[in-house]
Design a protein around this motif. Sequence first.
Motif, PDB file in Angstrom:
ATOM      1  N   LEU A 289     -22.262-117.799  95.116  1.00 10.52           N
ATOM      2  CA  LEU A 289     -23.380-116.868  95.053  1.00 10.52           C
ATOM      3  C   LEU A 289     -22.924-115.416  95.148  1.00 10.52           C
ATOM      4  O   LEU A 289     -23.422-114.571  94.409  1.00 10.52           O
ATOM      5  CB  LEU A 289     -24.394-117.175  96.158  1.00 10.52           C
ATOM      6  CG  LEU A 289     -25.060-118.537  96.065  1.00 10.52           C
ATOM      7  CD1 LEU A 289     -25.996-118.744  97.234  1.00 10.52           C
ATOM      8  CD2 LEU A 289     -25.805-118.670  94.747  1.00 10.52           C
TER       9      LEU A 289
ATOM     10  N   HIS B   5     -21.037-120.117  98.925  1.00  9.55           N
ATOM     11  CA  HIS B   5     -21.573-120.985  97.880  1.00  9.55           C
ATOM     12  C   HIS B   5     -22.718-121.843  98.399  1.00  9.55           C
ATOM     13  O   HIS B   5     -22.845-122.092  99.594  1.00  9.55           O
ATOM     14  CB  HIS B   5     -20.476-121.875  97.281  1.00  9.55           C
ATOM     15  CG  HIS B   5     -19.840-122.812  98.259  1.00  9.55           C
ATOM     16  ND1 HIS B   5     -20.378-124.026  98.598  1.00  9.55           N
ATOM     17  CD2 HIS B   5     -18.690-122.709  98.968  1.00  9.55           C
ATOM     18  CE1 HIS B   5     -19.599-124.636  99.463  1.00  9.55           C
ATOM     19  NE2 HIS B   5     -18.565-123.859  99.714  1.00  9.55           N
ATOM     20  N   PHE B   6     -23.543-122.247  97.472  1.00  9.18           N
ATOM     21  CA  PHE B   6     -24.669-123.137  97.721  1.00  9.18           C
ATOM     22  C   PHE B   6     -24.534-124.285  96.731  1.00  9.18           C
ATOM     23  O   PHE B   6     -24.539-124.058  95.517  1.00  9.18           O
ATOM     24  CB  PHE B   6     -25.984-122.371  97.496  1.00  9.18           C
ATOM     25  CG  PHE B   6     -27.212-123.212  97.663  1.00  9.18           C
ATOM     26  CD1 PHE B   6     -27.620-123.624  98.912  1.00  9.18           C
ATOM     27  CD2 PHE B   6     -27.958-123.583  96.557  1.00  9.18           C
ATOM     28  CE1 PHE B   6     -28.762-124.388  99.067  1.00  9.18           C
ATOM     29  CE2 PHE B   6     -29.100-124.347  96.700  1.00  9.18           C
ATOM     30  CZ  PHE B   6     -29.495-124.756  97.954  1.00  9.18           C
ATOM     31  N   PHE B   7     -24.378-125.511  97.233  1.00 12.45           N
ATOM     32  CA  PHE B   7     -24.094-126.666  96.377  1.00 12.45           C
ATOM     33  C   PHE B   7     -22.896-126.391  95.463  1.00 12.45           C
ATOM     34  O   PHE B   7     -22.917-126.681  94.275  1.00 12.45           O
ATOM     35  CB  PHE B   7     -25.303-127.058  95.519  1.00 12.45           C
ATOM     36  CG  PHE B   7     -26.306-127.883  96.234  1.00 12.45           C
ATOM     37  CD1 PHE B   7     -25.988-129.141  96.705  1.00 12.45           C
ATOM     38  CD2 PHE B   7     -27.578-127.404  96.438  1.00 12.45           C
ATOM     39  CE1 PHE B   7     -26.925-129.911  97.357  1.00 12.45           C
ATOM     40  CE2 PHE B   7     -28.533-128.164  97.089  1.00 12.45           C
ATOM     41  CZ  PHE B   7     -28.209-129.421  97.560  1.00 12.45           C
TER      42      PHE B   7
ATOM     43  N   ILE C   9     -25.563-127.686 103.201  1.00  7.28           N
ATOM     44  CA  ILE C   9     -25.180-127.541 101.797  1.00  7.28           C
ATOM     45  C   ILE C   9     -24.627-126.153 101.483  1.00  7.28           C
ATOM     46  O   ILE C   9     -24.366-125.843 100.330  1.00  7.28           O
ATOM     47  CB  ILE C   9     -26.375-127.862 100.881  1.00  7.28           C
ATOM     48  CG1 ILE C   9     -27.590-127.037 101.273  1.00  7.28           C
ATOM     49  CG2 ILE C   9     -26.686-129.335 100.927  1.00  7.28           C
ATOM     50  CD1 ILE C   9     -28.802-127.241 100.418  1.00  7.28           C
ATOM     51  N   PHE C  10     -24.410-125.336 102.508  1.00  5.28           N
ATOM     52  CA  PHE C  10     -23.870-123.999 102.334  1.00  5.28           C
ATOM     53  C   PHE C  10     -22.399-124.004 102.720  1.00  5.28           C
ATOM     54  O   PHE C  10     -21.941-124.864 103.462  1.00  5.28           O
ATOM     55  CB  PHE C  10     -24.602-122.990 103.229  1.00  5.28           C
ATOM     56  CG  PHE C  10     -26.063-122.910 102.970  1.00  5.28           C
ATOM     57  CD1 PHE C  10     -26.542-122.161 101.925  1.00  5.28           C
ATOM     58  CD2 PHE C  10     -26.965-123.589 103.774  1.00  5.28           C
ATOM     59  CE1 PHE C  10     -27.898-122.078 101.682  1.00  5.28           C
ATOM     60  CE2 PHE C  10     -28.323-123.518 103.546  1.00  5.28           C
ATOM     61  CZ  PHE C  10     -28.789-122.760 102.491  1.00  5.28           C
TER      62      PHE C  10
END
Length: 130
Positions: free
Chosen positions: A49, A43-45, A6-7
């Motif tokens: 970030l 990014h995460f989901f 998910i990253f």
Amino acid sequence: MFFIGIFGIENKNKEIKILDNLNCKKCNKVFRGKLIKNFNYFHFFFIPLFRWNIKYYIICDGCGANFSISVDKGKAIENNEPVNITYWDLDELESSNYRDNYNSGICRNCGMEVDPSFQFCPHCGNRIKF
């Protein structure tokens, strides 16, 4: 794009602002240009970030030349601070990958993303100018 579950890590071009009354080093005319911010982000989901490798570019609407500007001036323009961009602030980029990546799928008439194989823009109807 790089995914581990998910990253992910991606590169993005973001149009910041249209700038008026700039002097183009290539066509020697006063031009209107787009300020583009280019950066990598993690990014995460799909939520960004953090960002790194931030660069700012200006694209001349007249001749299509690309110029890099300093990150300080780019950030100031992005924050709507009064900044004077001079002829000497513009560093011309020679056939850069950025120009090829950015212009390969963007209609110069309306600024919308278009399939490079199209001859006419489906958004504005004008002949495609990359």
